[in-house]
Design an enzyme around this catalytic site. Structure first.
Site, mmCIF file in Angstrom:
data_model
loop_
_atom_site.group_PDB
_atom_site.id
_atom_site.type_symbol
_atom_site.label_atom_id
_atom_site.label_comp_id
_atom_site.label_asym_id
_atom_site.label_seq_id
_atom_site.Cartn_x
_atom_site.Cartn_y
_atom_site.Cartn_z
ATOM 1 N N ARG A 239 -4.991 -10.646 -75.992
ATOM 2 C CA ARG A 239 -4.034 -10.491 -77.338
ATOM 3 C C ARG A 239 -3.414 -9.519 -77.197
ATOM 4 N NH1 ARG A 239 -8.478 -8.156 -80.179
ATOM 5 N NH2 ARG A 239 -10.275 -9.369 -80.264
ATOM 6 N N ARG B 62 5.212 -7.914 -72.452
ATOM 7 C CA ARG B 62 6.748 -8.666 -73.247
ATOM 8 C C ARG B 62 7.820 -8.313 -71.563
ATOM 9 N NH1 ARG B 62 6.405 -7.099 -78.861
ATOM 10 N NH2 ARG B 62 4.096 -7.947 -79.440
ATOM 11 N N ARG C 76 -18.816 0.116 -84.379
ATOM 12 C CA ARG C 76 -18.298 1.124 -83.659
ATOM 13 C C ARG C 76 -18.296 1.789 -85.000
ATOM 14 N NH1 ARG C 76 -18.899 3.956 -78.711
ATOM 15 N NH2 ARG C 76 -16.587 4.948 -79.035
ATOM 16 N N ARG D 153 -6.265 8.336 -81.442
ATOM 17 C CA ARG D 153 -4.596 7.804 -81.944
ATOM 18 C C ARG D 153 -4.485 8.791 -82.668
ATOM 19 N NH1 ARG D 153 -4.740 1.978 -84.914
ATOM 20 N NH2 ARG D 153 -6.659 1.969 -86.119
ATOM 21 N N GLU E 167 -7.899 10.551 -84.891
ATOM 22 C CA GLU E 167 -9.146 9.347 -84.841
ATOM 23 C C GLU E 167 -9.603 9.135 -83.730
ATOM 24 O OE1 GLU E 167 -7.303 5.434 -86.490
ATOM 25 O OE2 GLU E 167 -9.118 4.883 -85.259
ATOM 26 N N TYR F 220 -14.471 -9.053 -86.337
ATOM 27 C CA TYR F 220 -13.082 -8.260 -87.047
ATOM 28 C C TYR F 220 -11.959 -9.620 -87.054
ATOM 29 C CZ TYR F 220 -8.496 -5.508 -87.442
ATOM 30 O OH TYR F 220 -7.363 -5.464 -87.877
ATOM 31 N N ASP G 2 -8.655 -9.771 -89.617
ATOM 32 C CA ASP G 2 -7.093 -9.239 -90.100
ATOM 33 C C ASP G 2 -7.289 -9.675 -91.445
ATOM 34 O OD1 ASP G 2 -5.259 -7.764 -88.249
ATOM 35 O OD2 ASP G 2 -5.372 -8.990 -87.007
HETATM 36 C C1 FAD Z 1 -9.729 0.465 -88.681
HETATM 37 C C2 FAD Z 1 -9.752 0.187 -88.432
HETATM 38 C C3 FAD Z 1 -7.771 -1.001 -89.334
HETATM 39 C C4 FAD Z 1 -7.686 -2.070 -89.228
HETATM 40 N N1 FAD Z 1 -6.206 -2.367 -89.986
HETATM 41 C C5 FAD Z 1 -5.818 -3.420 -90.128
HETATM 42 C C6 FAD Z 1 -4.525 -4.063 -90.194
HETATM 43 O O1 FAD Z 1 -3.521 -3.497 -89.332
HETATM 44 N N2 FAD Z 1 -3.974 -5.036 -90.701
HETATM 45 C C7 FAD Z 1 -4.555 -6.080 -91.219
HETATM 46 O O2 FAD Z 1 -4.315 -7.356 -91.271
HETATM 47 N N3 FAD Z 1 -5.747 -5.635 -90.452
HETATM 48 C C8 FAD Z 1 -6.775 -4.326 -90.246
HETATM 49 N N4 FAD Z 1 -7.715 -4.140 -91.043
HETATM 50 C C9 FAD Z 1 -8.978 -4.724 -91.153
HETATM 51 C C10 FAD Z 1 -8.544 -5.299 -92.995
HETATM 52 O O3 FAD Z 1 -9.669 -3.844 -93.346
HETATM 53 C C11 FAD Z 1 -9.907 -6.159 -92.258
HETATM 54 O O4 FAD Z 1 -9.612 -7.689 -92.972
HETATM 55 C C12 FAD Z 1 -10.957 -5.578 -94.543
HETATM 56 O O5 FAD Z 1 -11.458 -5.228 -95.039
HETATM 57 C C13 FAD Z 1 -11.730 -7.062 -95.309
HETATM 58 O O6 FAD Z 1 -11.866 -7.037 -96.123
HETATM 59 P P1 FAD Z 1 -13.302 -7.225 -96.826
HETATM 60 O O7 FAD Z 1 -13.743 -7.689 -97.539
HETATM 61 O O8 FAD Z 1 -14.437 -8.816 -95.957
HETATM 62 O O9 FAD Z 1 -14.605 -5.810 -96.164
HETATM 63 P P2 FAD Z 1 -14.098 -4.378 -96.466
HETATM 64 O O10 FAD Z 1 -13.530 -3.790 -97.112
HETATM 65 O O11 FAD Z 1 -15.214 -4.228 -95.508
HETATM 66 O O12 FAD Z 1 -15.176 -4.780 -97.781
HETATM 67 C C14 FAD Z 1 -16.578 -4.414 -97.940
HETATM 68 C C15 FAD Z 1 -17.056 -4.301 -99.381
HETATM 69 O O13 FAD Z 1 -17.941 -4.711 -99.483
HETATM 70 C C16 FAD Z 1 -19.241 -3.159 -100.186
HETATM 71 N N5 FAD Z 1 -20.251 -3.173 -99.882
HETATM 72 C C17 FAD Z 1 -21.053 -2.885 -98.099
HETATM 73 N N6 FAD Z 1 -22.259 -3.297 -98.655
HETATM 74 C C18 FAD Z 1 -22.759 -3.368 -100.027
HETATM 75 C C19 FAD Z 1 -23.825 -3.713 -101.114
HETATM 76 N N7 FAD Z 1 -24.996 -3.173 -99.839
HETATM 77 N N8 FAD Z 1 -23.816 -3.006 -101.965
HETATM 78 C C20 FAD Z 1 -22.317 -2.638 -102.551
HETATM 79 N N9 FAD Z 1 -21.378 -3.050 -101.490
HETATM 80 C C21 FAD Z 1 -21.012 -2.877 -100.908
HETATM 81 C C22 FAD Z 1 -18.561 -1.664 -99.446
HETATM 82 O O14 FAD Z 1 -18.427 -0.564 -99.449
HETATM 83 C C23 FAD Z 1 -17.291 -2.078 -99.676
HETATM 84 O O15 FAD Z 1 -15.942 -2.128 -99.807
HETATM 85 C C24 FAD Z 1 -8.327 -2.668 -89.920
HETATM 86 C C25 FAD Z 1 -9.717 -2.594 -90.134
HETATM 87 C C26 FAD Z 1 -10.539 -1.727 -89.666
HETATM 88 C C27 FAD Z 1 -11.372 -0.969 -89.166
#
Ligand code: FAD
Length: 381
Positions: free
Chosen positions: A171, A175, A247, A277, A298, A346, A348
């Site tokens: 990924r 370039r 992680r 970073r 971080e 993971y 996005d």
């Molecule tokens: C460091 C980092 C950087 C990132 N950067 C990018 C980026 O630049 N661009 C990009 O497109 N994507 C990025 N992502 C990915 C992005 O964060 C995810 O696509 C997105 O958060 C996924 O949404 P979700 O709703 O599936 O999960 P989450 O955002 O994790 O939401 C899940 C929610 O469920 C809740 N929950 C879990 N278990 C329970 C429970 N038992 N009871 C009640 N509530 C609960 C949690 O509190 C949380 O609020 C990044 C991810 C990380 C880790």
């Protein structure tokens, strides 16, 4: 129908909205005190800068429907992710591009010359790279590998790049031009007011009720016609088979005045710099003006039972355990496992939204053609 969604992140919000628009009654619970999941943004109390609380988030996609979807809920402004890295006492441009190569080797190569030069550096004896390290050595040779990948990867994943699959590096292309935009996607941007107002707007529907600081209680599931669960897959089953490896990240906040590092994200490639970073959040909103600045150092480490799971590890042992949990999930009637935690991947943001839209669609299709409750709507698992 009465539907319960666990998690008020992007997965829960998008599924909830789409089902509420079709007349279903949606209850969303989230253990945190805010909506938005890991995309949550808020203004830093001291500086007023918009902060990406769980790490930097840049929206990028080729999926026009997803792009139109998010733009219907908030205003996006143009934003290109241009990452720099400090390594071996100098600052370089990432991803490795013609500028990086010329600067690193003190040369003035043109694209074809750089391509030919890198072939002389690459280890061409590796014909079928199996590990991350082999892949890097095959692509860029030992010098660029040491400077840009080895130390950073060891810190990020807590293991040797020889133990990581080659696929991770596929990924990160090299370039042979001066394009330093981190992503190739057609649509890229940043929500003007941050991600949380966007998700608030998605959740703003009379059919949706959100309960924050409320953990999912499995005993309440029977009160609903169906559950969409975006929490950790192993957590749903009370970790009965063991914990899937993640992680986690620690963020060390510090503030200053003016401009601390001149860019949003500065990586640190050297192994002896403990953090991976530094993010300077004000650069994510270049249309705003702030005297102060706030940065996060971080650090990545193994995720303990009380830590926030960030990156699924998905090595060989995890994959075996994952298969067992997937089998349990598939045998759990009335629950659909969604999102980054529910499917242990993971994802996005654009992929999360795409899968959420598809999951809602599949549920509606199933509900329309069957009077019995669906046991397991097709989930991305
Ligand atoms: C460091 C980092 C950087 C990132 N950067 C990018 C980026 O630049 N661009 C990009 O497109 N994507 C990025 N992502 C990915 C992005 O964060 C995810 O696509 C997105 O958060 C996924 O949404 P979700 O709703 O599936 O999960 P989450 O955002 O994790 O939401 C899940 C929610 O469920 C809740 N929950 C879990 N278990 C329970 C429970 N038992 N009871 C009640 N509530 C609960 C949690 O509190 C949380 O609020 C990044 C991810 C990380 C880790």
């Amino acid at each position: 129908m009465d539907l319960l969604l666990v998690g008020a992140g992007l997965s829960g919000a998008v599924i909830g909205r789409n089902l509420a628009e079709q007349g279903h009654r949606i209850t969303i619970v989230d253990g945190r005190s805010h909506i938005g999941g890991n995309c949550h943004t808020e203004r830093d109390a001291e500086t007023g800068v918009m902060v990406h609380v769980y790490g930097p988030h840049i929206f990028h996609t080729d999926d026009e429907e997803v792009w139109n979807y998010v733009n219907a809920f908030t205003r996006f402004l143009p934003y290109k992710n241009r990452v720099k890295t400090t390594s071996q006492g100098a600052v370089y441009s990432l991803p490795i591009n013609l500028h990086t190569i010329n600067q690193f080797y003190g040369k003035t190569l043109r694209p074809d010359e750089a391509r030919a030069f890198l072939e002389t550096q690459a280890d061409t004896s590796i014909t079928d790279p199996q590990s991350f390290e082999e892949q890097a050595l095959r692509f860029v040779g030992p010098d660029l590998y040491e400077a840009f990948f080895k130390g950073y990867t060891e810190k990020q994943w807590g293991c040797s790049p020889t133990e990581l699959p080659a696929a991770i590096l596929k990924r990160l292309p090299v370039r042979f031009n001066y394009d330093d935009n981190y992503f190739f996607h057609r649509f890229q941007g940043m929500p003007e007011e941050g991600y949380t107002p966007m998700i608030e707007s998605i959740l703003d529907h009379p059919g949706i009720t959100v309960h924050l600081e409320t953990m999912f209680d499995p005993d309440t599931a029977a009160d609903y016609d169906h559950v969409f669960y975006s929490g950790p897959l192993d957590g749903y089953f009370d970790y009965r088979l063991g914990r899937l490896g993640y992680r986690t990240l620690d963020f060390e906040r510090f503030s200053d005045t003016g401009d601390y590092q001149g860019c949003a994200v500065m990586n640190y490639g050297d192994r002896d710099t403990p953090y991976t970073r530094i993010t300077e959040h004000k650069h994510f909103s270049p249309w705003e003006s702030h005297e102060g600045t706030v940065c996060y150092r971080e650090y990545a480490r193994e995720c303990g039972a009380d830590d926030i799971p960030y990156y699924p590890i998905r090595l060989v042992e995890e994959k075996a355990l994952l298969n067992d949990y997937v089998a349990l999930a598939k045998a759990t009637p009335g629950v659909t496992f969604v999102g980054r935690l529910g499917t242990y991947r993971y994802l996005d943001m654009d992929v999360t939204i795409r899968e959420a839209l598809d999951t809602a669609q599949a549920f509606l299709a199933h509900a329309a053609e069957s009077s019995a409750m669906p046991a397991f709507v097709k989930s991305p698992l």
